[in-house]
Design an enzyme around this catalytic site. Structure first.
Site, PDB file in Angstrom:
ATOM      1  N   LEU A 114       0.882  -1.167   0.000  1.00  0.00           N
ATOM      2  CA  LEU A 114       0.000   0.000   0.000  1.00  0.00           C
ATOM      3  C   LEU A 114       0.915   1.210   0.000  1.00  0.00           C
ATOM      4  CD1 LEU A 114      -2.685  -1.034   2.672  1.00  0.00           C
ATOM      5  CD2 LEU A 114      -3.105  -0.649   0.232  1.00  0.00           C
ATOM      6  N   ASP A 115       0.607   2.221  -0.812  1.00  0.00           N
ATOM      7  CA  ASP A 115       1.522   3.350  -0.881  1.00  0.00           C
ATOM      8  C   ASP A 115       1.438   4.216   0.378  1.00  0.00           C
ATOM      9  OD1 ASP A 115      -0.458   5.439  -1.222  1.00  0.00           O
ATOM     10  OD2 ASP A 115      -0.652   4.856  -3.312  1.00  0.00           O
ATOM     11  N   PHE A 116       2.340   5.184   0.474  1.00  0.00           N
ATOM     12  CA  PHE A 116       2.523   6.004   1.676  1.00  0.00           C
ATOM     13  C   PHE A 116       1.221   6.647   2.151  1.00  0.00           C
ATOM     14  CE2 PHE A 116       3.800  10.106   3.648  1.00  0.00           C
ATOM     15  CZ  PHE A 116       4.619   9.619   4.668  1.00  0.00           C
TER      16      PHE A 116
END
Length: 256
Positions: A114-116
């Site tokens: 999952l991205d930042f």
């Protein structure tokens, strides 16, 4: 006929996966990079085999051994945390967050990313075979996300997301797009559920950005048969036997 010395051999990438190093694809990368030693000799050939319990396998100067107890956890990743073990930009990682809570989970690997700025369900395990089954593109594992955007999608845009959006030389597809905004809502905020069967980097954000739409919230609520449910941000829980069985069924049945 194979002799007894050969029958207990397994592929090196599978052995590394059983040690919690990562998926078999990740293990292949480590082998090719020259990071793996067997009995003191650097091994760089894919397809190499080892004898568990007899050969000494080392990674980064330390001997690695299979974990006897496999673990499967669900984690509600908060926004503003990086899904990696080491971040060059020195941002907080999920492993930093675990240590803050008193957990040493460095031996577990995450399933997908999952991205930042995204949040939601992240699976953690030291079962390398399962990681491989859940992340390999050919297995088409369903993931479900809720997305908050700044305007309502037209029916044509929803269909375009399903038919395919071109981004950075790739054609990205959604499995389905469903509006879930309440009947009375802030007209600047619209919620959708989006199904994905692919695992491209920042896929939903890229698809919507290609339509000129701003994403203000992105949360994964389902991975395969496991749902986020009532798990609060930053919390961990063990998967049930039923959930683990469902994941293995989902990942392995497509191998036929």
């Amino acid at each position: 006929m194979k002799n007894s010395d050969q029958t207990d051999e397994i592929r090196l990438n599978r052995y590394l996966a059983q040690c919690g190093i990562g998926s078999r694809r990740k293990a292949d990368e480590l082998i090719l990079s020259g990071s793996i030693f067997v009995n003191g000799t650097r091994v760089t050939e894919l397809g190499s085999k080892v004898k568990p319990g007899k050969d000494k396998v080392e990674f980064r100067g330390k001997e690695v051994r299979p974990f006897h107890r496999l673990q499967y956890l669900a984690y509600h990743k908060p926004r503003g945390v990086v899904v990696t073990k080491n971040d060059p930009e020195k941002r907080e990682t999920i492993y930093d967050e675990f240590r803050k809570k008193g957990y040493n989970l460095d031996y577990l690997n995450y399933v997908g990313r999952l991205d930042f700025n995204s949040e939601g369900l992240l699976l953690m395990t030291n079962d390398g075979d399962l990681i491989h089954a859940l992340t390999h593109p050919r297995f088409q594992i369903k993931k479900v996300y809720t997305v908050k955007i700044d305007r309502r999608l037209t029916s044509q845009e929803r269909q375009k997301l399903i038919d395919g959006i071109e981004s950075e030389g790739q054609v990205l597809h959604a499995g389905d797009v469903r509006e879930i905004s309440p009947a009375v809502t802030d007209q600047r905020q619209f919620w959708y559920e989006i199904d994905l069967f692919e695992g491209k980097n920042r896929q939903i954000r890229r698809m919507l950005e290609a339509l000129g739409i701003q994403v203000s919230r992105l949360r994964r609520i389902q991975f395969g048969t496991v749902r986020l449910g009532e798990l609060k941000s930053g919390e961990l829980r063990e998967l049930s036997l039923r959930e683990i069985g469902g994941l293995k069924n989902t990942g392995y049945k497509s191998k036929k």
